[in-house]
Design an enzyme around this catalytic site. Sequence first.
Site, mmCIF file in Angstrom:
data_model
loop_
_atom_site.group_PDB
_atom_site.id
_atom_site.type_symbol
_atom_site.label_atom_id
_atom_site.label_comp_id
_atom_site.label_asym_id
_atom_site.label_seq_id
_atom_site.Cartn_x
_atom_site.Cartn_y
_atom_site.Cartn_z
ATOM 1 N N CYS A 74 0.770 -1.183 -0.015
ATOM 2 C CA CYS A 74 -0.117 0.148 0.155
ATOM 3 C C CYS A 74 1.528 1.089 -0.712
ATOM 4 C CB CYS A 74 -0.497 0.187 1.507
ATOM 5 S SG CYS A 74 -1.923 1.825 1.810
ATOM 6 N N THR A 75 0.421 1.980 -0.667
ATOM 7 C CA THR A 75 1.431 3.411 -0.992
ATOM 8 C C THR A 75 1.432 4.160 0.486
ATOM 9 O OG1 THR A 75 1.169 3.781 -3.274
ATOM 10 C CG2 THR A 75 1.252 5.212 -2.355
#
Length: 116
Positions: A10-11
């Site tokens: 997840c960024t």
Amino acid sequence: MTKIYHNPRCTKSRQALALLEEKNEQIEIIEYLKSNPTREQITELVAMLGIKPLELIRKSEKIYKEEYKGKELSDKEWIDAMVSNPILIERPVVVKNGKAAIGRPIENVIEILWFD
């Protein structure tokens, strides 16, 4: 010690972890998809966040759309859903000094780290 419930794919989660590292926080990284949080851990997170369990659910996840969307579950049932399917847990969640924040936006994390 600062905890981060982290998903390396997840960024936003990677951004929160980078912020913690940049600020030289002592970090406990909990990759919650590998080590499923317990019912007690999720209950504690919800309490620290000051939200209902449903507010910690990622409604964009396929499993939510297929199995939970439109259902009216109790708080306990939503927590059970997160225990069974940790991908449903919003990310990242950062915990420090008894306070927690969902790192969307990242400013939420900054608030609990430096505005005690």
